[in-house]
Design a protein around this motif. Structure first.
Motif, PDB file in Angstrom:
ATOM      1  N   ILE A  29       0.855  -1.190   0.000  1.00 11.27           N
ATOM      2  CA  ILE A  29       0.000   0.000   0.000  1.00 11.27           C
ATOM      3  C   ILE A  29       0.887   1.234   0.000  1.00 11.27           C
ATOM      4  CG2 ILE A  29      -1.755   1.335   1.232  1.00 11.27           C
ATOM      5  CD1 ILE A  29      -2.654  -1.205   2.591  1.00 11.27           C
ATOM      6  N   ASP A  30       0.614   2.162  -0.914  1.00 13.60           N
ATOM      7  CA  ASP A  30       1.260   3.476  -0.921  1.00 13.60           C
ATOM      8  C   ASP A  30       0.212   4.507  -0.552  1.00 13.60           C
ATOM      9  OD1 ASP A  30       3.903   2.896  -1.722  1.00 13.60           O
ATOM     10  OD2 ASP A  30       3.251   2.687  -3.811  1.00 13.60           O
ATOM     11  N   PHE A  31       0.572   5.439   0.327  1.00 20.59           N
ATOM     12  CA  PHE A  31      -0.308   6.549   0.678  1.00 20.59           C
ATOM     13  C   PHE A  31       0.089   7.724  -0.209  1.00 20.59           C
ATOM     14  CE2 PHE A  31       0.195   3.908   4.487  1.00 20.59           C
ATOM     15  CZ  PHE A  31      -1.125   3.534   4.672  1.00 20.59           C
ATOM     16  N   LEU A  32      -0.770   8.080  -1.131  1.00 23.50           N
ATOM     17  CA  LEU A  32      -0.422   9.029  -2.187  1.00 23.50           C
ATOM     18  C   LEU A  32      -0.587  10.485  -1.782  1.00 23.50           C
ATOM     19  CD1 LEU A  32      -2.114   7.074  -5.110  1.00 23.50           C
ATOM     20  CD2 LEU A  32       0.269   6.960  -4.355  1.00 23.50           C
ATOM     21  N   VAL A  33      -1.621  10.793  -1.029  1.00 28.48           N
ATOM     22  CA  VAL A  33      -1.862  12.168  -0.576  1.00 28.48           C
ATOM     23  C   VAL A  33      -2.308  12.126   0.879  1.00 28.48           C
ATOM     24  CG1 VAL A  33      -2.492  13.043  -2.877  1.00 28.48           C
ATOM     25  CG2 VAL A  33      -4.279  12.180  -1.362  1.00 28.48           C
ATOM     26  N   PRO A  34      -2.034  13.187   1.639  1.00 28.92           N
ATOM     27  CA  PRO A  34      -2.484  13.194   3.040  1.00 28.92           C
ATOM     28  C   PRO A  34      -3.992  13.368   3.135  1.00 28.92           C
ATOM     29  CG  PRO A  34      -1.378  15.258   2.494  1.00 28.92           C
ATOM     30  CD  PRO A  34      -1.251  14.369   1.294  1.00 28.92           C
ATOM     31  N   VAL A  35      -4.550  12.827   4.193  1.00 29.81           N
ATOM     32  CA  VAL A  35      -5.973  12.967   4.486  1.00 29.81           C
ATOM     33  C   VAL A  35      -6.058  13.690   5.821  1.00 29.81           C
ATOM     34  CG1 VAL A  35      -8.124  11.733   4.899  1.00 29.81           C
ATOM     35  CG2 VAL A  35      -6.479  10.830   3.244  1.00 29.81           C
ATOM     36  N   ARG A  36      -6.872  14.728   5.893  1.00 27.81           N
ATOM     37  CA  ARG A  36      -6.931  15.589   7.073  1.00 27.81           C
ATOM     38  C   ARG A  36      -8.225  15.407   7.856  1.00 27.81           C
ATOM     39  NH1 ARG A  36      -1.771  16.966   7.556  1.00 27.81           N
ATOM     40  NH2 ARG A  36      -0.916  17.769   5.626  1.00 27.81           N
ATOM     41  N   VAL A  37      -8.183  15.806   9.108  1.00 26.61           N
ATOM     42  CA  VAL A  37      -9.386  15.804   9.947  1.00 26.61           C
ATOM     43  C   VAL A  37     -10.458  16.626   9.235  1.00 26.61           C
ATOM     44  CG1 VAL A  37     -10.370  16.612  12.140  1.00 26.61           C
ATOM     45  CG2 VAL A  37      -8.142  15.472  12.114  1.00 26.61           C
ATOM     46  N   GLY A  38     -11.650  16.077   9.177  1.00 29.09           N
ATOM     47  CA  GLY A  38     -12.763  16.746   8.506  1.00 29.09           C
ATOM     48  C   GLY A  38     -12.993  16.267   7.087  1.00 29.09           C
ATOM     49  N   ASP A  39     -11.999  15.581   6.502  1.00 31.64           N
ATOM     50  CA  ASP A  39     -12.170  15.045   5.150  1.00 31.64           C
ATOM     51  C   ASP A  39     -13.081  13.816   5.176  1.00 31.64           C
ATOM     52  OD1 ASP A  39     -10.504  16.927   3.982  1.00 31.64           O
ATOM     53  OD2 ASP A  39      -8.749  15.600   3.941  1.00 31.64           O
ATOM     54  N   LEU A  40     -13.680  13.542   4.053  1.00 28.40           N
ATOM     55  CA  LEU A  40     -14.516  12.354   3.887  1.00 28.40           C
ATOM     56  C   LEU A  40     -13.744  11.335   3.067  1.00 28.40           C
ATOM     57  CD1 LEU A  40     -17.378  11.210   4.410  1.00 28.40           C
ATOM     58  CD2 LEU A  40     -18.041  12.165   2.201  1.00 28.40           C
ATOM     59  N   VAL A  41     -13.571  10.141   3.603  1.00 28.09           N
ATOM     60  CA  VAL A  41     -12.843   9.077   2.919  1.00 28.09           C
ATOM     61  C   VAL A  41     -13.859   8.110   2.308  1.00 28.09           C
ATOM     62  CG1 VAL A  41     -11.220   7.155   3.192  1.00 28.09           C
ATOM     63  CG2 VAL A  41     -10.871   9.281   4.461  1.00 28.09           C
ATOM     64  N   ILE A  42     -13.739   7.853   1.018  1.00 25.55           N
ATOM     65  CA  ILE A  42     -14.625   6.938   0.289  1.00 25.55           C
ATOM     66  C   ILE A  42     -13.807   5.719  -0.108  1.00 25.55           C
ATOM     67  CG2 ILE A  42     -16.187   6.650  -1.681  1.00 25.55           C
ATOM     68  CD1 ILE A  42     -17.039   8.911   0.208  1.00 25.55           C
TER      69      ILE A  42
END
Length: 197
Positions: free
Chosen positions: A97-110
């Motif tokens: 697994i590669d994490f391509l972009v950061p995900v921040r508090v408040g974002d919605l992950v699909i």
């Protein structure tokens, strides 16, 4: 979200006519039933889940923890294999697994998942993850992963899984790629066994 009327059967009703499999070889200690011999289309396994990133999901910098995302990927993959196999399933492996972009508090992950290919008692599931910023109306690809699950009964015995029937060019490509990834995983396992000797 679609709702379904509950019927007398404990299984989800198939969305498409099943495809018969001509020949099935059975391994020792593998449970079978007649229903598992019928192929099911990829669309029957397609699943989607959404998670809002909260502060307890994040590190001190406000970015989603990688372990939390991996947990969600595992859940999304399990949903797809449960829908296809109509049985319990356990995670056997997760590919790189590669994490391509950061995900921040408040974002919605699909997270979107589906069964790519079945190998008798195991199945490869693909999971694709997106982050959606609903304020800015943007979406980005965060990660993709391939997971292998094994179908089991309540006693832990392996169960045969119905074949998956790819219907589109993209599904056929994923089906073929899953076969190549399986061979690669097997080669790596053989290499490690030889290195231990």
């Amino acid at each position: 979200m679609q709702t379904r009327k509950k019927t007398g059967s404990s299984h989800r009703q198939p969305k498409a006519a099943p495809v018969e499999v001509q020949e099935v070889q059975v391994e020792m200690n593998v449970e079978m039933n007649d229903e598992t011999l019928l192929g099911r289309p990829v669309r029957d396994s397609q699943s989607e889940m959404a998670e809002l990133v909260l502060p307890n999901d994040a590190n001190p910098l406000g970015a989603l923890l990688g372990g939390r995302l991996m947990h969600w990927i595992d859940l999304a993959g399990a949903m797809a294999v449960h829908r296809h196999a109509r049985s319990y399933a356990v995670t056997a492996s997760v590919d790189h697994i590669d994490f391509l972009v950061p995900v921040r508090v408040g974002d919605l992950v699909i997270l979107r998942s589906s069964v790519n290919r079945v190998f008798h008692t195991s199945a490869e599931v693909g999971v694709k993850v997106f982050v959606e910023n609903y304020i800015a109306d943007t979406a980005q690809h965060v990660a993709s992963a391939y997971l292998t699950f094994v179908a089991i009964d309540r006693e832990g015995n392996r169960l045969q899984i119905a074949p998956v029937v790819p219907e589109t060019d993209e599904q056929r490509r994923r089906y073929d790629d899953a076969g190549r990834r399986r061979e690669s995983r097997r080669s790596e396992v053989d290499r490690r066994r030889k290195a231990k000797k």
